[in-house]
Design a protein around this motif. Structure first.
Motif, PDB file in Angstrom:
ATOM      1  N   ALA A  41       0.807  -1.224   0.000  1.00  0.00           N
ATOM      2  CA  ALA A  41       0.000   0.000   0.000  1.00  0.00           C
ATOM      3  C   ALA A  41       0.844   1.281   0.000  1.00  0.00           C
ATOM      4  CB  ALA A  41      -0.908   0.002   1.229  1.00  0.00           C
ATOM      5  N   THR A  42       2.007   1.245   0.637  1.00  0.00           N
ATOM      6  CA  THR A  42       2.789   2.480   0.795  1.00  0.00           C
ATOM      7  C   THR A  42       3.092   3.204  -0.510  1.00  0.00           C
ATOM      8  OG1 THR A  42       3.771   1.602   2.834  1.00  0.00           O
ATOM      9  CG2 THR A  42       4.916   3.452   1.783  1.00  0.00           C
ATOM     10  N   ARG A  72       2.829 -11.027  -6.372  1.00  0.00           N
ATOM     11  CA  ARG A  72       2.024 -12.111  -5.811  1.00  0.00           C
ATOM     12  C   ARG A  72       1.709 -13.071  -6.953  1.00  0.00           C
ATOM     13  NH1 ARG A  72      -0.511  -8.033  -2.670  1.00  0.00           N
ATOM     14  NH2 ARG A  72       1.068  -7.204  -1.248  1.00  0.00           N
ATOM     15  N   HIS A 145      10.078  -7.980   6.619  1.00  0.00           N
ATOM     16  CA  HIS A 145      10.291  -8.459   5.232  1.00  0.00           C
ATOM     17  C   HIS A 145      10.393  -7.281   4.290  1.00  0.00           C
ATOM     18  CE1 HIS A 145       5.852  -8.035   4.465  1.00  0.00           C
ATOM     19  NE2 HIS A 145       6.281  -7.824   3.234  1.00  0.00           N
ATOM     20  N   ALA A 147      10.380  -6.667  -0.257  1.00  0.00           N
ATOM     21  CA  ALA A 147       9.955  -7.393  -1.468  1.00  0.00           C
ATOM     22  C   ALA A 147       9.144  -8.592  -0.958  1.00  0.00           C
ATOM     23  CB  ALA A 147      11.164  -7.785  -2.314  1.00  0.00           C
ATOM     24  N   LYS A 198       4.946  -0.170  11.911  1.00  0.00           N
ATOM     25  CA  LYS A 198       6.319  -0.521  11.488  1.00  0.00           C
ATOM     26  C   LYS A 198       7.360  -0.055  12.514  1.00  0.00           C
ATOM     27  CE  LYS A 198       4.492  -1.589   7.464  1.00  0.00           C
ATOM     28  NZ  LYS A 198       4.784  -0.948   6.168  1.00  0.00           N
TER      29      LYS A 198
HETATM   30  C1  6PG Z   1       4.454  -6.650  -1.383  1.00  0.00           C
HETATM   31  C2  6PG Z   1       5.596  -5.701  -1.179  1.00  0.00           C
HETATM   32  C3  6PG Z   1       6.015  -5.791   0.246  1.00  0.00           C
HETATM   33  C4  6PG Z   1       5.640  -4.485   0.879  1.00  0.00           C
HETATM   34  C5  6PG Z   1       5.589  -4.613   2.376  1.00  0.00           C
HETATM   35  C6  6PG Z   1       5.024  -3.351   3.005  1.00  0.00           C
HETATM   36  O1  6PG Z   1       4.385  -7.301  -2.433  1.00  0.00           O
HETATM   37  O2  6PG Z   1       3.601  -6.656  -0.495  1.00  0.00           O
HETATM   38  O3  6PG Z   1       6.581  -5.786  -2.076  1.00  0.00           O
HETATM   39  O4  6PG Z   1       7.373  -6.043   0.457  1.00  0.00           O
HETATM   40  O5  6PG Z   1       6.586  -3.481   0.503  1.00  0.00           O
HETATM   41  O6  6PG Z   1       4.747  -5.715   2.678  1.00  0.00           O
HETATM   42  O7  6PG Z   1       3.697  -3.237   2.561  1.00  0.00           O
HETATM   43  P1  6PG Z   1       2.810  -1.951   2.897  1.00  0.00           P
HETATM   44  O8  6PG Z   1       3.385  -0.820   2.101  1.00  0.00           O
HETATM   45  O9  6PG Z   1       1.416  -2.328   2.442  1.00  0.00           O
HETATM   46  O10 6PG Z   1       2.923  -1.722   4.381  1.00  0.00           O
END
Ligand code: 6PG
Length: 242
Positions: A41-42, A72, A145, A147, A198
């Protein structure tokens, strides 16, 4: 290891704006600009800003190649697809040649999709012999985590691969992801981390808080060349060095 440049901004919009400024500045260097997008989402705010009248002409889209750092294992029109999110918030709104967008085929068999994507990266970076992207965008999950390199998963094992399929047990799902050495080969890595959820992991990975086990995001940051971490105040709340 050069310590990351850490910037703490007031809120997610300020983080997105700082990232857009950084991206347009890097893109201004001569030659091709290879931008690796992250999912989740970020990046949405950043994408919308990059596609806005304020920024869209500040990136040379005609000499830009867009890659994905992970995906995914779903079709490209699936709500969970990182490609779909990027298409809806950025790619459909900037003058990019569709041929210069290399998506990961999440709809294919994971191992095959990972091998195919790696092959396309090896063609793209044939002259460099490593995936020397101009700028890799990364996020960080509340578990550290980045990526789709999740703690305790096989994708974190030492490898010469650039892209692998990674089964994530707690999700019960396959992902396709660049590996640590591939991400670390980039010319620049920019982490965007926002939100109070986070804060604990951000403090451990980037803010000097003691912790027993290295997090995937931290491992990439330690091994990459030029690293910047942009956080909002909420995510940096538990930093032990400001
Ligand atoms: C994914 C991203 C993953 C993401 C983090 C943070 O495919 O979900 O590549 O690494 O950057 O999970 O996710 P948010 O920005 O939603 O907190």
């Amino acid at each position: 290891m050069i310590p990351p440049e850490v910037r703490i901004l007031t809120d997610p919009d300020a983080v997105a704006r700082a990232a857009a400024e950084r991206i347009s500045a890097v893109a201004g260097s001569p030659g091709r600009f290879v931008l690796v997008l992250s999912g989740g989402a970020t990046p949405r705010r950043l994408h919308v800003l990059l596609a806005s009248p304020e920024f869209r002409d500040r990136v040379p889209w005609d000499r830009t190649t867009v890659l994905f750092g992970d995906e995914r294992c779903v079709p490209p029109d699936h709500p969970e697809s990182n490609y779909r999110m990027a298409r809806e918030t950025l790619l459909d709104d900037v003058p990019l040649d569709p041929e210069s967008i290399l998506r990961i085929r999440g709809e294919d068999d994971p191992e095959g999709a990972a091998s195919d994507y790696e092959a396309s990266l090896r063609r793209l970076f044939a002259a460099e012999g490593a995936p020397r992207a101009s700028l890799v965008l990364l996020g960080m999950g509340a578990d550290g985590h980045t990526a789709s390199l999740f703690p305790g998963t096989r994708a974190l094992e030492p490898t010469d691969r650039w892209v692998v399929a990674n089964f994530v047990p707690h999700l019960g799902a396959w992902r396709i992801t660049w590996t640590v050495p591939a991400l670390a080969a980039a010319r620049r890595v920019l982490f965007l981390v926002t939100g109070a959820d986070k804060a604990e992991l951000a403090a451990e990975a980037f803010g000097g808080a003691p912790h027993p086990v290295q997090h995937p995001a931290e491992e990439v940051a330690r091994k990459a060349g030029e690293v910047a971490v942009y956080l909002d105040v909420a995510a940096a709340e538990r930093f032990q060095r400001k």
